[in-house]
Design a protein around this motif. Structure first.
Motif, PDB file in Angstrom:
ATOM      1  N   THR A  43      -6.417  40.663  61.827  1.00 30.49           N
ATOM      2  CA  THR A  43      -5.683  41.237  62.956  1.00 30.49           C
ATOM      3  C   THR A  43      -5.886  40.406  64.210  1.00 30.49           C
ATOM      4  O   THR A  43      -4.941  40.120  64.961  1.00 30.49           O
ATOM      5  CB  THR A  43      -6.153  42.685  63.210  1.00 30.49           C
ATOM      6  OG1 THR A  43      -5.852  43.478  62.056  1.00 30.49           O
ATOM      7  CG2 THR A  43      -5.459  43.279  64.427  1.00 30.49           C
ATOM      8  N   TRP A  44      -7.147  39.979  64.429  1.00 31.61           N
ATOM      9  CA  TRP A  44      -7.431  39.098  65.573  1.00 31.61           C
ATOM     10  C   TRP A  44      -6.657  37.793  65.452  1.00 31.61           C
ATOM     11  O   TRP A  44      -6.092  37.296  66.442  1.00 31.61           O
ATOM     12  CB  TRP A  44      -8.926  38.811  65.649  1.00 31.61           C
ATOM     13  CG  TRP A  44      -9.227  37.715  66.622  1.00 31.61           C
ATOM     14  CD1 TRP A  44      -9.377  37.828  67.969  1.00 31.61           C
ATOM     15  CD2 TRP A  44      -9.366  36.309  66.321  1.00 31.61           C
ATOM     16  NE1 TRP A  44      -9.604  36.591  68.521  1.00 31.61           N
ATOM     17  CE2 TRP A  44      -9.605  35.648  67.535  1.00 31.61           C
ATOM     18  CE3 TRP A  44      -9.310  35.574  65.137  1.00 31.61           C
ATOM     19  CZ2 TRP A  44      -9.782  34.271  67.606  1.00 31.61           C
ATOM     20  CZ3 TRP A  44      -9.487  34.203  65.194  1.00 31.61           C
ATOM     21  CH2 TRP A  44      -9.714  33.556  66.427  1.00 31.61           C
ATOM     22  N   LEU A  45      -6.606  37.214  64.229  1.00 34.10           N
ATOM     23  CA  LEU A  45      -5.911  35.943  64.030  1.00 34.10           C
ATOM     24  C   LEU A  45      -4.426  36.076  64.351  1.00 34.10           C
ATOM     25  O   LEU A  45      -3.838  35.207  65.010  1.00 34.10           O
ATOM     26  CB  LEU A  45      -6.108  35.466  62.587  1.00 34.10           C
ATOM     27  CG  LEU A  45      -5.404  34.170  62.202  1.00 34.10           C
ATOM     28  CD1 LEU A  45      -5.908  33.000  63.049  1.00 34.10           C
ATOM     29  CD2 LEU A  45      -5.608  33.859  60.715  1.00 34.10           C
ATOM     30  N   ALA A  46      -3.814  37.160  63.895  1.00 33.69           N
ATOM     31  CA  ALA A  46      -2.399  37.381  64.183  1.00 33.69           C
ATOM     32  C   ALA A  46      -2.164  37.449  65.686  1.00 33.69           C
ATOM     33  O   ALA A  46      -1.199  36.861  66.216  1.00 33.69           O
ATOM     34  CB  ALA A  46      -1.921  38.662  63.505  1.00 33.69           C
ATOM     35  N   ASP A  47      -3.037  38.121  66.387  1.00 33.21           N
ATOM     36  CA  ASP A  47      -2.905  38.237  67.844  1.00 33.21           C
ATOM     37  C   ASP A  47      -3.153  36.900  68.525  1.00 33.21           C
ATOM     38  O   ASP A  47      -2.465  36.542  69.496  1.00 33.21           O
ATOM     39  CB  ASP A  47      -3.891  39.286  68.352  1.00 33.21           C
ATOM     40  CG  ASP A  47      -3.724  39.556  69.843  1.00 33.21           C
ATOM     41  OD1 ASP A  47      -2.642  40.029  70.240  1.00 33.21           O
ATOM     42  OD2 ASP A  47      -4.669  39.283  70.613  1.00 33.21           O
ATOM     43  N   ASP A  48      -4.115  36.131  68.021  1.00 28.53           N
ATOM     44  CA  ASP A  48      -4.445  34.831  68.594  1.00 28.53           C
ATOM     45  C   ASP A  48      -3.269  33.865  68.488  1.00 28.53           C
ATOM     46  O   ASP A  48      -3.036  33.050  69.388  1.00 28.53           O
ATOM     47  CB  ASP A  48      -5.666  34.253  67.871  1.00 28.53           C
ATOM     48  CG  ASP A  48      -6.047  32.889  68.391  1.00 28.53           C
ATOM     49  OD1 ASP A  48      -6.585  32.808  69.517  1.00 28.53           O
ATOM     50  OD2 ASP A  48      -5.807  31.889  67.680  1.00 28.53           O
ATOM     51  N   LEU A  49      -2.514  33.964  67.407  1.00 30.82           N
ATOM     52  CA  LEU A  49      -1.418  33.025  67.159  1.00 30.82           C
ATOM     53  C   LEU A  49      -0.100  33.476  67.784  1.00 30.82           C
ATOM     54  O   LEU A  49       0.847  32.688  67.858  1.00 30.82           O
ATOM     55  CB  LEU A  49      -1.212  32.859  65.644  1.00 30.82           C
ATOM     56  CG  LEU A  49      -2.346  32.179  64.881  1.00 30.82           C
ATOM     57  CD1 LEU A  49      -2.103  32.278  63.383  1.00 30.82           C
ATOM     58  CD2 LEU A  49      -2.484  30.711  65.295  1.00 30.82           C
ATOM     59  N   ARG A  50      -0.038  34.708  68.236  1.00 31.59           N
ATOM     60  CA  ARG A  50       1.234  35.304  68.641  1.00 31.59           C
ATOM     61  C   ARG A  50       1.958  34.514  69.717  1.00 31.59           C
ATOM     62  O   ARG A  50       3.192  34.355  69.673  1.00 31.59           O
ATOM     63  CB  ARG A  50       0.996  36.747  69.094  1.00 31.59           C
ATOM     64  CG  ARG A  50       2.294  37.528  69.367  1.00 31.59           C
ATOM     65  CD  ARG A  50       2.033  39.011  69.488  1.00 31.59           C
ATOM     66  NE  ARG A  50       1.704  39.586  68.178  1.00 31.59           N
ATOM     67  CZ  ARG A  50       0.524  40.126  67.869  1.00 31.59           C
ATOM     68  NH1 ARG A  50      -0.444  40.169  68.771  1.00 31.59           N
ATOM     69  NH2 ARG A  50       0.305  40.626  66.672  1.00 31.59           N
TER      70      ARG A  50
END
Length: 314
Positions: free
Chosen positions: A188-195
């Motif tokens: 979930t953090w990775l998805a937000d980081d890449l957004r």
């Protein structure tokens, strides 16, 4: 959480064919360069890209505290690898360490590793190995020494000269046979980081256990890696760097290049050449030819990734 197995030395003698298949066992440091956002690599000591925008060094699996016959002095070989990095004709902008800094996460081992790596005089970005985080106490000790800028889960990201770097932690809550695991919170953090990153942003991911499945029966892979790779699929240039298997392997899948680094401590057998993974005795006088460092240079106009590496001794 699974703990690392302190295995006996695996006395499987290497032969030339196996070395060629694995592109050499043990820990190498590849010199990476980034040109136009595209990472490429070369052997340390070979001609450098003249237009390199910046470069960084990767070391891995130093296993400080390991003292078995496969390498009775892992601190000495780490220092030799660092000497090689410091001696590069062009000083790298920083260094990454892709885990298993220590053998058993003991305070003295952490201190010895930090002191040795510190003398290189480089900013260092770490990803933990399963030998570095054994329980809550060692996780706290790891974060105090090597977790600068990381979240509580020991994962983080940073940007350098237009390239987005992501350090992941896949060594907690290991799965069957020791497979790595990222977990829903980190994904979930990775998805937000890449957004907010554009599709053209060059991405470099580094972690300890490979994000591609090499030998699941040995734990050489990450159970939920496909979920992470799906989040990275829209980007035009993705490079994934890891350690753990102590030998050089490479895979290109679409716009993603996977590269595993050698250890600076000891080699491991190639998949299907031994009953189990673990420290492997090198032929007499050949240990240092199976250890080394990786340098990555990023420079404009460089063609697609070409992985090379150099040994501590020929």
């Amino acid at each position: 959480m699974s703990k690392p197995i302190d295995q006996s030395d695996n006395a499987v003698p290497p032969n030339r064919r196996r070395v060629l298949e694995c592109m050499a066992w043990a820990g190498t440091g590849v010199v990476w360069t980034v040109a136009g956002g595209v990472p490429s690599s070369r052997l340390i000591g070979s001609a450098q890209a003249k237009t390199a925008a910046f470069s960084f060094v990767q070391i891995s699996d130093s296993h400080i505290g390991f003292e078995k016959p496969a390498n009775p002095d892992s601190l000495k070989t780490l220092n030799e690898a660092l000497d090689q990095a410091v001696a590069l004709s062009t000083k790298p902008d920083f260094m990454i360490h892709t885990g298993d800094i220590t053998q058993l996460a003991l305070p003295q081992q952490f201190d010895d590793a930090a002191k040795a790596i510190g003398r290189a005089g480089l900013d260092v970005h770490y990803a933990p190995g399963e030998h570095d985080i054994l329980d809550a106490a060692t996780a706290k000790a790891y974060m105090e020494r090597f977790g600068k800028g990381a979240r509580d889960g020991a994962y983080y990201s940073f940007d350098f000269s237009g390239v987005h770097f992501i350090s992941l932690n896949n060594v907690v809550d290991l799965k069957k046979n020791g497979l790595g695991f990222l977990g829903p919170d980190q994904l979930t953090w990775l998805a937000d980081d890449l957004r907010d990153k554009t599709d053209s942003t060059p991405i470099v991911v580094f972690c300890h256990i490979p994000l591609w499945t090499i030998a699941p029966e040995w734990g050489w892979g990450t159970e939920d890696s496909q979920q992470a790779l799906a989040l990275l699929a829209r980007f035009g240039s993705v490079t994934v760097l890891n350690g753990h298997i102590h030998q050089l392997m490479q895979k290109v899948e679409g716009a993603v290049t996977f590269h595993t680094a050698r250890s600076t401590a000891f080699p491991q057998p190639a998949p299907k050449t031994a009953p189990a993974p673990g420290p492997m005795l090198a032929p007499p006088g050949q240990l240092r030819s199976l250890l080394g460092i990786t340098k990555v240079a990023i420079a404009p106009g460089v063609s697609p990734l070409a992985i090379t590496d150099s040994a501590l001794a020929k």
